[in-house]
Design an enzyme around this catalytic site. Sequence first.
Site, PDB file in Angstrom:
ATOM      1  N   TYR A  56       0.937  -1.125   0.058  1.00  0.00           N
ATOM      2  CA  TYR A  56      -0.257  -0.041  -0.019  1.00  0.00           C
ATOM      3  C   TYR A  56       0.847   1.723   0.200  1.00  0.00           C
ATOM      4  O   TYR A  56       0.560   1.941   0.118  1.00  0.00           O
ATOM      5  CB  TYR A  56      -0.856  -0.036   0.864  1.00  0.00           C
ATOM      6  CG  TYR A  56      -1.573  -1.192   1.183  1.00  0.00           C
ATOM      7  CD1 TYR A  56      -3.174  -0.799  -0.560  1.00  0.00           C
ATOM      8  CD2 TYR A  56      -2.087  -2.113   1.881  1.00  0.00           C
ATOM      9  CE1 TYR A  56      -4.197  -1.873  -0.449  1.00  0.00           C
ATOM     10  CE2 TYR A  56      -3.566  -2.841   1.072  1.00  0.00           C
ATOM     11  CZ  TYR A  56      -4.352  -2.631  -0.646  1.00  0.00           C
ATOM     12  OH  TYR A  56      -5.029  -4.087  -0.533  1.00  0.00           O
ATOM     13  N   ARG A  59       0.872   1.888  -3.822  1.00  0.00           N
ATOM     14  CA  ARG A  59      -0.164   2.337  -4.404  1.00  0.00           C
ATOM     15  C   ARG A  59      -0.359   4.119  -4.165  1.00  0.00           C
ATOM     16  O   ARG A  59      -0.911   4.452  -4.778  1.00  0.00           O
ATOM     17  CB  ARG A  59      -1.087   1.360  -3.839  1.00  0.00           C
ATOM     18  CG  ARG A  59      -0.965   0.127  -4.566  1.00  0.00           C
ATOM     19  CD  ARG A  59      -1.807  -1.367  -4.644  1.00  0.00           C
ATOM     20  NE  ARG A  59      -3.122  -0.753  -5.561  1.00  0.00           N
ATOM     21  CZ  ARG A  59      -4.578  -0.313  -5.825  1.00  0.00           C
ATOM     22  NH1 ARG A  59      -4.815  -1.454  -4.337  1.00  0.00           N
ATOM     23  NH2 ARG A  59      -4.852   0.010  -6.088  1.00  0.00           N
ATOM     24  N   ASN A  96     -12.592   2.621  -6.067  1.00  0.00           N
ATOM     25  CA  ASN A  96     -11.588   2.987  -6.603  1.00  0.00           C
ATOM     26  C   ASN A  96     -11.234   4.215  -4.887  1.00  0.00           C
ATOM     27  O   ASN A  96     -11.088   4.300  -4.276  1.00  0.00           O
ATOM     28  CB  ASN A  96     -11.281   3.939  -7.699  1.00  0.00           C
ATOM     29  CG  ASN A  96     -11.471   3.061  -8.982  1.00  0.00           C
ATOM     30  OD1 ASN A  96     -11.538   2.137  -9.100  1.00  0.00           O
ATOM     31  ND2 ASN A  96     -11.791   4.058 -10.208  1.00  0.00           N
ATOM     32  N   ILE A  97      -9.385   3.479  -4.762  1.00  0.00           N
ATOM     33  CA  ILE A  97      -8.733   3.683  -3.635  1.00  0.00           C
ATOM     34  C   ILE A  97      -7.829   5.092  -3.947  1.00  0.00           C
ATOM     35  O   ILE A  97      -7.308   5.847  -3.363  1.00  0.00           O
ATOM     36  CB  ILE A  97      -7.472   3.130  -2.937  1.00  0.00           C
ATOM     37  CG1 ILE A  97      -6.757   2.409  -3.584  1.00  0.00           C
ATOM     38  CG2 ILE A  97      -8.780   1.431  -2.448  1.00  0.00           C
ATOM     39  CD1 ILE A  97      -5.803   2.061  -3.038  1.00  0.00           C
ATOM     40  N   ASP A  98      -8.072   5.608  -5.432  1.00  0.00           N
ATOM     41  CA  ASP A  98      -7.382   6.948  -5.574  1.00  0.00           C
ATOM     42  C   ASP A  98      -8.441   7.729  -5.326  1.00  0.00           C
ATOM     43  O   ASP A  98      -9.475   7.803  -5.283  1.00  0.00           O
ATOM     44  CB  ASP A  98      -6.693   6.638  -7.018  1.00  0.00           C
ATOM     45  CG  ASP A  98      -8.184   6.636  -8.330  1.00  0.00           C
ATOM     46  OD1 ASP A  98      -9.073   7.209  -7.685  1.00  0.00           O
ATOM     47  OD2 ASP A  98      -8.522   5.299  -8.884  1.00  0.00           O
ATOM     48  N   HIS A 113     -14.655   0.925  -1.177  1.00  0.00           N
ATOM     49  CA  HIS A 113     -13.821  -0.494  -0.964  1.00  0.00           C
ATOM     50  C   HIS A 113     -12.277   1.002   0.498  1.00  0.00           C
ATOM     51  O   HIS A 113     -11.150   0.675   0.203  1.00  0.00           O
ATOM     52  CB  HIS A 113     -13.230  -0.151  -1.923  1.00  0.00           C
ATOM     53  CG  HIS A 113     -13.881  -1.504  -2.288  1.00  0.00           C
ATOM     54  ND1 HIS A 113     -13.256  -1.720  -3.692  1.00  0.00           N
ATOM     55  CD2 HIS A 113     -15.107  -2.115  -2.031  1.00  0.00           C
ATOM     56  CE1 HIS A 113     -14.537  -3.589  -4.403  1.00  0.00           C
ATOM     57  NE2 HIS A 113     -15.381  -2.962  -2.602  1.00  0.00           N
ATOM     58  N   CYS A 140       0.121   6.771  15.337  1.00  0.00           N
ATOM     59  CA  CYS A 140      -0.812   7.274  15.293  1.00  0.00           C
ATOM     60  C   CYS A 140      -1.049   9.116  15.769  1.00  0.00           C
ATOM     61  O   CYS A 140      -0.814   8.752  16.852  1.00  0.00           O
ATOM     62  CB  CYS A 140      -1.956   6.008  16.192  1.00  0.00           C
ATOM     63  SG  CYS A 140      -3.447   7.693  15.221  1.00  0.00           S
ATOM     64  N   SER A 181     -14.767  -4.551 -13.706  1.00  0.00           N
ATOM     65  CA  SER A 181     -14.974  -6.276 -14.503  1.00  0.00           C
ATOM     66  C   SER A 181     -15.857  -6.719 -14.270  1.00  0.00           C
ATOM     67  O   SER A 181     -16.436  -7.792 -14.977  1.00  0.00           O
ATOM     68  CB  SER A 181     -13.487  -6.927 -14.266  1.00  0.00           C
ATOM     69  OG  SER A 181     -13.244  -7.008 -12.772  1.00  0.00           O
TER      70      SER A 181
HETATM   71  P1  OAD Z   1     -10.856  -5.127 -12.831  1.00  0.00           P
HETATM   72  O1  OAD Z   1      -9.352  -4.595 -13.164  1.00  0.00           O
HETATM   73  O2  OAD Z   1     -11.725  -5.778 -12.008  1.00  0.00           O
HETATM   74  O3  OAD Z   1     -11.498  -4.621 -13.592  1.00  0.00           O
HETATM   75  C1  OAD Z   1     -10.733  -3.053 -14.418  1.00  0.00           C
HETATM   76  C2  OAD Z   1     -12.049  -3.183 -15.372  1.00  0.00           C
HETATM   77  O4  OAD Z   1     -12.140  -1.812 -16.312  1.00  0.00           O
HETATM   78  C3  OAD Z   1     -11.592  -4.557 -17.161  1.00  0.00           C
HETATM   79  O5  OAD Z   1     -13.464  -4.864 -16.860  1.00  0.00           O
HETATM   80  C4  OAD Z   1     -11.288  -3.575 -18.298  1.00  0.00           C
HETATM   81  O6  OAD Z   1     -11.491  -4.333 -19.553  1.00  0.00           O
HETATM   82  C5  OAD Z   1     -11.596  -2.628 -17.458  1.00  0.00           C
HETATM   83  N1  OAD Z   1     -10.740  -1.006 -18.459  1.00  0.00           N
HETATM   84  C6  OAD Z   1      -9.432  -1.298 -18.564  1.00  0.00           C
HETATM   85  N2  OAD Z   1      -8.967   0.080 -18.857  1.00  0.00           N
HETATM   86  C7  OAD Z   1      -9.635   0.804 -19.472  1.00  0.00           C
HETATM   87  C8  OAD Z   1     -10.054   2.415 -19.904  1.00  0.00           C
HETATM   88  N3  OAD Z   1      -9.088   2.819 -20.487  1.00  0.00           N
HETATM   89  N4  OAD Z   1     -11.571   2.764 -19.780  1.00  0.00           N
HETATM   90  C9  OAD Z   1     -12.685   2.054 -19.402  1.00  0.00           C
HETATM   91  N5  OAD Z   1     -12.371   0.269 -18.964  1.00  0.00           N
HETATM   92  C10 OAD Z   1     -11.072   0.001 -18.823  1.00  0.00           C
HETATM   93  O7  OAD Z   1     -11.176  -3.651 -11.451  1.00  0.00           O
HETATM   94  P2  OAD Z   1     -12.169  -3.563 -10.456  1.00  0.00           P
HETATM   95  O8  OAD Z   1     -13.676  -3.794 -11.670  1.00  0.00           O
HETATM   96  O9  OAD Z   1     -12.337  -1.743  -9.913  1.00  0.00           O
HETATM   97  O10 OAD Z   1     -11.112  -4.080  -4.729  1.00  0.00           O
HETATM   98  O11 OAD Z   1     -11.591  -4.283 -10.010  1.00  0.00           O
HETATM   99  C11 OAD Z   1     -13.040  -4.328  -8.585  1.00  0.00           C
HETATM  100  C12 OAD Z   1     -12.203  -4.748  -6.897  1.00  0.00           C
HETATM  101  O12 OAD Z   1     -11.436  -5.671  -6.906  1.00  0.00           O
HETATM  102  C13 OAD Z   1     -11.465  -3.217  -6.690  1.00  0.00           C
HETATM  103  O13 OAD Z   1     -12.017  -2.349  -5.724  1.00  0.00           O
HETATM  104  C14 OAD Z   1     -10.258  -3.940  -5.590  1.00  0.00           C
HETATM  105  C15 OAD Z   1      -9.405  -5.594  -6.509  1.00  0.00           C
HETATM  106  O14 OAD Z   1      -9.533  -6.684  -5.491  1.00  0.00           O
HETATM  107  C16 OAD Z   1     -10.386  -3.976  -3.292  1.00  0.00           C
HETATM  108  O15 OAD Z   1      -9.607  -4.131  -2.902  1.00  0.00           O
HETATM  109  C17 OAD Z   1     -11.370  -4.768  -1.900  1.00  0.00           C
END
Ligand code: OAD
Length: 240
Positions: A56, A59, A96-98, A113, A140, A181
Amino acid sequence: MDRQGNIVILTGAGISAESGLRTFRAEDGLWEDHRVEDVATPQAFRRDPDLVQRFYDERRANILAAEPNAAHRALARLDAEWPQDGSGSLLIVTQNIDDLHERAGASRVLHMHGEGLAVWCTACDARHSWHGTLRDDPPCPSCGETALRPDIVWFGEMPYRMEEIFAALSRADLFVSIGTSGAVYPAAGFVQQASGHGARTLELNLDRSAGSQWFDETRLGPASELVPQWVDEVLGRAGA
Ligand code: OAD
């Protein structure tokens, strides 16, 4: 499209990909030979806190070095112009955490998240904004204990503010999912929640996601192109 209405937007790692922040499930999905799912858990933190803090710390540094892209800026424009009264509402729920939505200027943002630039003290429960590292075990600022962890929801922990999210989904006229995704619940189930309550559902993503079948409409392409186009449509400026 009708200007009035309640809009809920879900964003995932894909919206920040063009800002240089890696998505989770692209490429090999590994960090220093560890699967992300093996680092982002309470068990991993108990087993090897130094490894998890370094992950982290890296990140956090990446977030600070990144800049919002055209997709974040378009959502900030929508947030600035969309009503928040009887005629409509808007909520950006991000996985997103950003902080790129906020740095682009959006304010109606909910981090389900957690936040990469925040820490949580497990001794006194205080939360602080944090830009430095944690691997050196700093105290802390509130209680002085060395019990800080990233203010991130790990696998197996409860996402934040779910009641607010479900209330917004139950009122939504339009649900839009951007750059996710659809692999991680409960966020992956929001589309069904929203459509069950009568919302129209739209997906903007680079590839078809695990949940594409649940959406009324899917548009494929990079977020930096699709999101500004869609925002122009919603604000009635298509082709303007
Ligand atoms: P993923 O990495 O699972 O999915 C990212 C999605 O973004 C994919 O479907 C890609 O096709 C799409 N993608 C990539 N580049 C892109 C672009 N330029 N424009 C549009 N789409 C694009 O990420 P998340 O779905 O966010 O959780 O993942 C969900 C959670 O899983 C995260 O929040 C995190 C992770 O583990 C925790 O940390 C709790």
